[in-house]
Design an enzyme around this catalytic site. Structure first.
Site, PDB file in Angstrom:
ATOM      1  N   SER A  67       0.842  -1.196   0.000  1.00  0.00           N
ATOM      2  CA  SER A  67       0.000   0.000   0.000  1.00  0.00           C
ATOM      3  C   SER A  67       0.878   1.249   0.000  1.00  0.00           C
ATOM      4  O   SER A  67       1.633   1.484   0.945  1.00  0.00           O
ATOM      5  CB  SER A  67      -0.910   0.019   1.227  1.00  0.00           C
ATOM      6  OG  SER A  67      -1.394   1.335   1.415  1.00  0.00           O
TER       7      SER A  67
ATOM      8  N   SER B 137     -16.425   6.864   0.544  1.00  0.00           N
ATOM      9  CA  SER B 137     -16.250   5.417   0.367  1.00  0.00           C
ATOM     10  C   SER B 137     -14.907   4.986  -0.210  1.00  0.00           C
ATOM     11  O   SER B 137     -14.848   4.256  -1.208  1.00  0.00           O
ATOM     12  CB  SER B 137     -17.368   4.854  -0.503  1.00  0.00           C
ATOM     13  OG  SER B 137     -18.575   5.075   0.104  1.00  0.00           O
TER      14      SER B 137
ATOM     15  N   ASP C 145     -22.236   1.588  -1.634  1.00  0.00           N
ATOM     16  CA  ASP C 145     -20.928   2.130  -2.016  1.00  0.00           C
ATOM     17  C   ASP C 145     -20.278   1.296  -3.125  1.00  0.00           C
ATOM     18  O   ASP C 145     -19.804   1.824  -4.132  1.00  0.00           O
ATOM     19  CB  ASP C 145     -19.988   2.156  -0.801  1.00  0.00           C
ATOM     20  CG  ASP C 145     -20.627   2.802   0.406  1.00  0.00           C
ATOM     21  OD1 ASP C 145     -21.575   3.579   0.216  1.00  0.00           O
ATOM     22  OD2 ASP C 145     -20.178   2.526   1.533  1.00  0.00           O
TER      23      ASP C 145
HETATM   24  C1  GLA Z   1     -22.035   3.802   4.597  1.00  0.00           C
HETATM   25  C2  GLA Z   1     -22.267   2.346   4.206  1.00  0.00           C
HETATM   26  C3  GLA Z   1     -23.320   2.241   3.109  1.00  0.00           C
HETATM   27  C4  GLA Z   1     -24.590   3.006   3.481  1.00  0.00           C
HETATM   28  C5  GLA Z   1     -24.254   4.421   3.964  1.00  0.00           C
HETATM   29  C6  GLA Z   1     -25.451   5.147   4.507  1.00  0.00           C
HETATM   30  O1  GLA Z   1     -21.476   4.512   3.532  1.00  0.00           O
HETATM   31  O2  GLA Z   1     -21.078   1.760   3.767  1.00  0.00           O
HETATM   32  O3  GLA Z   1     -23.602   0.885   2.850  1.00  0.00           O
HETATM   33  O4  GLA Z   1     -25.329   2.309   4.439  1.00  0.00           O
HETATM   34  O5  GLA Z   1     -23.266   4.400   4.979  1.00  0.00           O
HETATM   35  O6  GLA Z   1     -26.381   5.393   3.509  1.00  0.00           O
END
Ligand code: GLA
Length: 385
Positions: A72, A129, A175
């Site tokens: 990484s 994400s 995500d």
């Molecule tokens: C995080 C989780 C998703 C979703 C969002 C809220 O990003 O990883 O799966 O639940 O929160 O919408």
């Protein structure tokens, strides 16, 4: 050469330098935004996400033995293990990588190990994400390298299982789905029950989406997330005990809410039901280019996340309040899992700079921290070079 090709070339160069050989493939996967539909995905609800121009890249090649070596760049750490020997990954990024590889190996046994170089520019802990991008990039890389017969949706499910089994977070697949399936210049209406999506043009007239990162990274977020998953399950069970026609979350209508005795649980389900309705209303509002209405729906989503679902925090509420105090801001809300992360705001194009300056000044004065204000481009989902 576009942005993505350029960083791909750079990453292949780093792989070569580190491992003294040429990469066979580079896989890329983007971070995501979510216009609306928060905390609905793990209960089969609706959301409107899209991928953004920040990526995690994995470049690498097979080995002739069964050793896996993944370096990484961001964490300056090497993960090394043998496919046939049990291993305990220590750091979080290693858990994602190890979990993905083990689950892919369970799906279709890998014939040999490999070495790979990981690099990413998706901001970490900012609600866009980065971890899903890491999983999806790695999934695409391993699938290409071993020619795995794994569909895109199966790949997304492996990513979700990595969260569940190796990180202990019972997340939905918003995500990873967005990172895999998004299309440039579009947003998607995602139905997490049917696992289907429909693209709609990201045409917002004279308005732009601006993200404000609070820089609050809450360690507690995962345990609170798991609490919400559990609370909504209790809500569903309470209703199912009284109404046999309720098969799953999507069967719950507003009329059922008073039949949940516990007020807190009732509020959790109220958020879920009302947020799904808001996703529908919001998609109609943008289709008919009624951005004022779209903005109001966004703000209503924030109120519901704050009061009924209780996943906001003072910093995020402050950012939303300050944004809404400006007459050129149509709507503002918490984006992502909550307890920190970022807000997403809809505002007039020509006011972006003014907004960025104002919100930074106010936030800095209140919390002594500089927030990060960013406008992202909407890009295609994951792929392989
Ligand atoms: C995080 C989780 C998703 C979703 C969002 C809220 O990003 O990883 O799966 O639940 O929160 O919408």
């Amino acid at each position: 050469m576009n942005e993505l090709q350029q960083i791909t070339t750079e990453n292949e160069g780093r792989f070569k330098q580190k491992f003294a050989r040429t990469a066979s493939y580079t896989a890329f996967a983007p971070g995501r935004i979510n216009l609306i539909g928060e905390h609905t995905d793990y209960n089969g609800g609706l959301a409107i996400p899209s991928a953004i121009n920040r990526w995690v890249l994995v470049s690498g090649a097979k080995r002739w033995d069964t050793t896996v070596r993944v370096y990484s760049h961001n964490f300056q750490e090497l993960l090394e293990f043998d496919l046939f020997t049990d291993y305990q990954p220590l750091s979080t990024w290693q858990k994602y990588v190890y979990g993905m590889i083990k689950l892919l190996d369970d799906f279709a046994p890998l014939q040999c190990g490999f070495e790979a170089y990981l690099w990413g520019n998706v901001p970490v802990g900012a609600g866009v994400s980065s971890s899903a991008a890491l999983e999806v990039a790695l999934g695409n890389f391993v699938r290409a390298l071993f020619h795995l017969n794994l569909s895109d949706i199966e790949l997304v499910k492996v990513c979700q299982q990595t969260d569940h089994q190796y990180l202990g977070v019972k997340s939905g697949m918003l995500d990873q789905y967005a990172s895999q399936f998004s299309r440039a210049g579009k947003v998607m209406i995602l139905d997490c029950q049917r696992l289907s999506h429909q693209y709609i043009p990201a045409d917002f007239g004279q308005y732009t989406w601006v993200l404000v990162d609070s820089q609050v990274k809450r360690e507690l977020a995962n345990s609170k997330y798991t609490e919400r998953v559990q609370e909504t399950r209790w809500g569903l069970e309470a209703l199912q005990a009284q109404f046999p026609e309720i098969q799953g979350f999507r069967d719950i209508r507003v009329e059922y809410l008073p039949f949940i005795q516990d007020k807190m649980i009732q509020n959790r389900i109220k958020h879920y039901v009302s947020e799904n309705i808001r996703v529908d209303d919001f998609s109609q509002a943008i289709e008919s280019q009624d951005f004022n209405l779209a903005g109001k729906i966004l703000t209503a989503s924030h109120q519901s996340l704050r009061d009924d679902y209780e996943v906001s925090c003072p910093e995020i509420d402050f950012l939303v309040e300050q944004a809404l105090a400006q007459n050129y801001v149509l709507g503002s809300r918490l984006m992502g899992g909550g307890f920190g992360g970022c807000t997403i705001n809809l505002l007039e194009n020509e006011t972006i700079a003014q907004f960025g300056e104002l919100i930074s000044k106010k936030y800095q004065a209140q919390f002594g921290v500089q927030p990060l204000v960013t406008v992202y481009n909407l890009v295609d989902g994951a792929g392989v070079y």
